[in-house]
Design a protein around this motif. Structure first.
Motif, PDB file in Angstrom:
ATOM      1  N   ASP A 101      -6.238   3.253  -8.693  1.00 31.13           N
ATOM      2  CA  ASP A 101      -6.943   4.172  -9.587  1.00 31.13           C
ATOM      3  C   ASP A 101      -8.025   3.456 -10.375  1.00 31.13           C
ATOM      4  O   ASP A 101      -8.835   4.097 -11.040  1.00 31.13           O
ATOM      5  CB  ASP A 101      -5.948   4.802 -10.566  1.00 31.13           C
ATOM      6  CG  ASP A 101      -4.966   5.736  -9.868  1.00 31.13           C
ATOM      7  OD1 ASP A 101      -5.420   6.688  -9.225  1.00 31.13           O
ATOM      8  OD2 ASP A 101      -3.741   5.500  -9.968  1.00 31.13           O
ATOM      9  N   ARG A 145       1.382   6.565  -7.082  1.00 27.45           N
ATOM     10  CA  ARG A 145       0.307   7.491  -7.454  1.00 27.45           C
ATOM     11  C   ARG A 145       0.729   8.943  -7.273  1.00 27.45           C
ATOM     12  O   ARG A 145       0.404   9.793  -8.100  1.00 27.45           O
ATOM     13  CB  ARG A 145      -0.936   7.198  -6.612  1.00 27.45           C
ATOM     14  CG  ARG A 145      -1.618   5.875  -6.932  1.00 27.45           C
ATOM     15  CD  ARG A 145      -2.877   5.711  -6.125  1.00 27.45           C
ATOM     16  NE  ARG A 145      -3.906   6.649  -6.538  1.00 27.45           N
ATOM     17  CZ  ARG A 145      -4.971   6.981  -5.791  1.00 27.45           C
ATOM     18  NH1 ARG A 145      -5.116   6.472  -4.580  1.00 27.45           N
ATOM     19  NH2 ARG A 145      -5.867   7.821  -6.251  1.00 27.45           N
ATOM     20  N   SER A 177      -5.628  -6.932  -1.433  1.00 33.80           N
ATOM     21  CA  SER A 177      -5.924  -6.635  -0.034  1.00 33.80           C
ATOM     22  C   SER A 177      -6.693  -5.317   0.077  1.00 33.80           C
ATOM     23  O   SER A 177      -6.595  -4.449  -0.795  1.00 33.80           O
ATOM     24  CB  SER A 177      -4.628  -6.540   0.769  1.00 33.80           C
ATOM     25  OG  SER A 177      -3.861  -5.419   0.345  1.00 33.80           O
ATOM     26  N   PRO A 178      -7.465  -5.134   1.149  1.00 30.53           N
ATOM     27  CA  PRO A 178      -8.221  -3.885   1.327  1.00 30.53           C
ATOM     28  C   PRO A 178      -7.334  -2.644   1.338  1.00 30.53           C
ATOM     29  O   PRO A 178      -7.703  -1.607   0.773  1.00 30.53           O
ATOM     30  CB  PRO A 178      -8.917  -4.086   2.685  1.00 30.53           C
ATOM     31  CG  PRO A 178      -9.042  -5.570   2.822  1.00 30.53           C
ATOM     32  CD  PRO A 178      -7.800  -6.130   2.188  1.00 30.53           C
ATOM     33  N   ASP A 179      -6.166  -2.722   1.981  1.00 26.85           N
ATOM     34  CA  ASP A 179      -5.278  -1.558   2.043  1.00 26.85           C
ATOM     35  C   ASP A 179      -4.805  -1.141   0.655  1.00 26.85           C
ATOM     36  O   ASP A 179      -4.701   0.058   0.355  1.00 26.85           O
ATOM     37  CB  ASP A 179      -4.065  -1.859   2.924  1.00 26.85           C
ATOM     38  CG  ASP A 179      -4.411  -1.914   4.400  1.00 26.85           C
ATOM     39  OD1 ASP A 179      -5.524  -1.499   4.766  1.00 26.85           O
ATOM     40  OD2 ASP A 179      -3.561  -2.390   5.179  1.00 26.85           O
ATOM     41  N   CYS A 219       2.291   1.684  -3.479  1.00 29.94           N
ATOM     42  CA  CYS A 219       1.271   2.164  -4.414  1.00 29.94           C
ATOM     43  C   CYS A 219       0.996   3.643  -4.219  1.00 29.94           C
ATOM     44  O   CYS A 219       0.798   4.389  -5.186  1.00 29.94           O
ATOM     45  CB  CYS A 219      -0.018   1.352  -4.253  1.00 29.94           C
ATOM     46  SG  CYS A 219       0.093  -0.349  -4.860  1.00 29.94           S
ATOM     47  N   ALA A 220       0.980   4.082  -2.954  1.00 24.97           N
ATOM     48  CA  ALA A 220       0.758   5.503  -2.676  1.00 24.97           C
ATOM     49  C   ALA A 220       1.880   6.353  -3.253  1.00 24.97           C
ATOM     50  O   ALA A 220       1.633   7.432  -3.820  1.00 24.97           O
ATOM     51  CB  ALA A 220       0.646   5.722  -1.163  1.00 24.97           C
ATOM     52  N   ARG A 251      -6.409  -1.938  -2.237  1.00 22.03           N
ATOM     53  CA  ARG A 251      -7.584  -1.484  -2.997  1.00 22.03           C
ATOM     54  C   ARG A 251      -7.856   0.002  -2.766  1.00 22.03           C
ATOM     55  O   ARG A 251      -8.285   0.718  -3.680  1.00 22.03           O
ATOM     56  CB  ARG A 251      -8.819  -2.298  -2.610  1.00 22.03           C
ATOM     57  CG  ARG A 251      -8.876  -3.672  -3.254  1.00 22.03           C
ATOM     58  CD  ARG A 251     -10.229  -4.342  -3.030  1.00 22.03           C
ATOM     59  NE  ARG A 251     -10.263  -5.656  -3.626  1.00 22.03           N
ATOM     60  CZ  ARG A 251     -10.520  -5.905  -4.902  1.00 22.03           C
ATOM     61  NH1 ARG A 251     -10.773  -4.902  -5.729  1.00 22.03           N
ATOM     62  NH2 ARG A 251     -10.537  -7.140  -5.365  1.00 22.03           N
ATOM     63  N   ALA A 252      -7.575   0.473  -1.571  1.00 23.48           N
ATOM     64  CA  ALA A 252      -7.801   1.882  -1.259  1.00 23.48           C
ATOM     65  C   ALA A 252      -6.853   2.804  -2.011  1.00 23.48           C
ATOM     66  O   ALA A 252      -7.110   4.015  -2.122  1.00 23.48           O
ATOM     67  CB  ALA A 252      -7.656   2.111   0.247  1.00 23.48           C
ATOM     68  N   GLU A 253      -5.753   2.245  -2.540  1.00 29.76           N
ATOM     69  CA  GLU A 253      -4.759   3.050  -3.266  1.00 29.76           C
ATOM     70  C   GLU A 253      -4.872   2.905  -4.779  1.00 29.76           C
ATOM     71  O   GLU A 253      -4.074   3.484  -5.517  1.00 29.76           O
ATOM     72  CB  GLU A 253      -3.348   2.653  -2.831  1.00 29.76           C
ATOM     73  CG  GLU A 253      -3.029   2.896  -1.365  1.00 29.76           C
ATOM     74  CD  GLU A 253      -3.000   4.370  -1.005  1.00 29.76           C
ATOM     75  OE1 GLU A 253      -2.882   5.211  -1.920  1.00 29.76           O
ATOM     76  OE2 GLU A 253      -3.103   4.690   0.190  1.00 29.76           O
ATOM     77  N   ALA A 309       0.827  -1.207   0.000  1.00 25.54           N
ATOM     78  CA  ALA A 309       0.000   0.000   0.000  1.00 25.54           C
ATOM     79  C   ALA A 309       0.863   1.259   0.000  1.00 25.54           C
ATOM     80  O   ALA A 309       0.573   2.230  -0.712  1.00 25.54           O
ATOM     81  CB  ALA A 309      -0.939  -0.008   1.209  1.00 25.54           C
TER      82      ALA A 309
END
Length: 258
Positions: free
Chosen positions: A225, A178, A217-219, A174-175, A221-223, A171
């Protein structure tokens, strides 16, 4: 500018191999640069003899440490056999360093592993991604196996020269991507996303591969696009993660051709 992260640690510079045979093989390979060998203090010189000779010929320093310290450094108390070697990974670097060196608006093609737990899958992903020519494979320090002899074997030795990018977690990586203007897309069979081969991918793209059983994973998925799916026929629901990575890597690179 992409966010700056911590300084590069030894784990982001070297691949640690452990066990007498893997260490001896690393020392015998002239294509590999071995930084040092660490052997347990209670390991006899006779047991260590061939390794000492090979290290002497290569000019590689051999250090002694407690057996417990060797187990901690190897990360595998069952199979270290009291010896390990740190092999230089010339294409391994922090994801933040990769992004800092990436020219503005320059295209890039990346893969990200999110909680992929099987060492064989990690090794095969590194092999196919390197063969395809992707710019990097993000292997977070947490949630993905370390590059150990099992990963190296599955990669057929390619892991030593693979373009590995490091971050603390998937995560976090990925952040950072982005923030640098890289579009982060999860490979996901759920409806609602884009389709690989049909919908164009951005020039700066990172495709994320999730866990073998649970997917993304949920973490992570939150990152994202968005998501993209590999078209499936014949009633097949999904591909093995290493197979999916090979398809994704070659599609990323196909789009670069003039």
């Amino acid at each position: 500018m992409p966010p700056t992260g911590p300084k590069q640690s030894p784990k982001d510079t070297y691949i640690t191999v452990y066990g007498r045979k893997p260490v001896l093989e690393a020392l015998a390979d002239p294509a590999l640069s071995v930084d040092k060998v660490i052997a347990a203090e209670d390991l006899s010189r006779s047991a260590l003899g061939p390794i000492l000779s090979a290290a002497r010929e290569r000019g590689v320093p051999v250090r002694r440490a407690t057996a417990h310290r060797v187990k901690v450094l190897a990360g595998n108390g069952r199979h270290d056999q009291g010896v390990l070697a740190d092999v230089v990974a010339p294409r391994m670097r922090l994801v933040t360093d990769f992004l800092a060196a990436l020219p503005a608006q320059a295209p890039c093609a990346l893969l990200v592993l999110d909680a992929v737990t099987n060492p064989a899958n990690v090794g095969m992903v590194l092999r196919s991604a390197t063969a395809a020519g992707v710019d990097g494979v993000l292997l977070p320090r947490r949630g993905v196996p370390a590059i150990d002899p099992l990963v190296i074997k599955a990669s057929a030795g390619v892991a030593f020269r693979a373009p590995v990018l490091r971050s603390s977690t998937a995560a976090e990586g990925c952040a950072a991507l982005r923030a640098a203007g890289v579009r982060v897309l999860g490979l996901d069979a759920r409806p609602g996303g884009s389709a690989l081969f049909r919908d164009p991918l951005p020039e700066r793209a990172a495709l994320v591969l999730g866990n073998e059983t649970d997917g993304l994973s949920p973490d992570v998925r939150a990152e994202l696009d968005g998501t993209v799916a590999i078209p499936m026929r014949g009633g097949v629901e999904s591909l093995n993660v290493a197979s999916a990575a090979a398809v994704a890597a070659y599609e990323l690179m196909r789009l670069r051709r003039p």
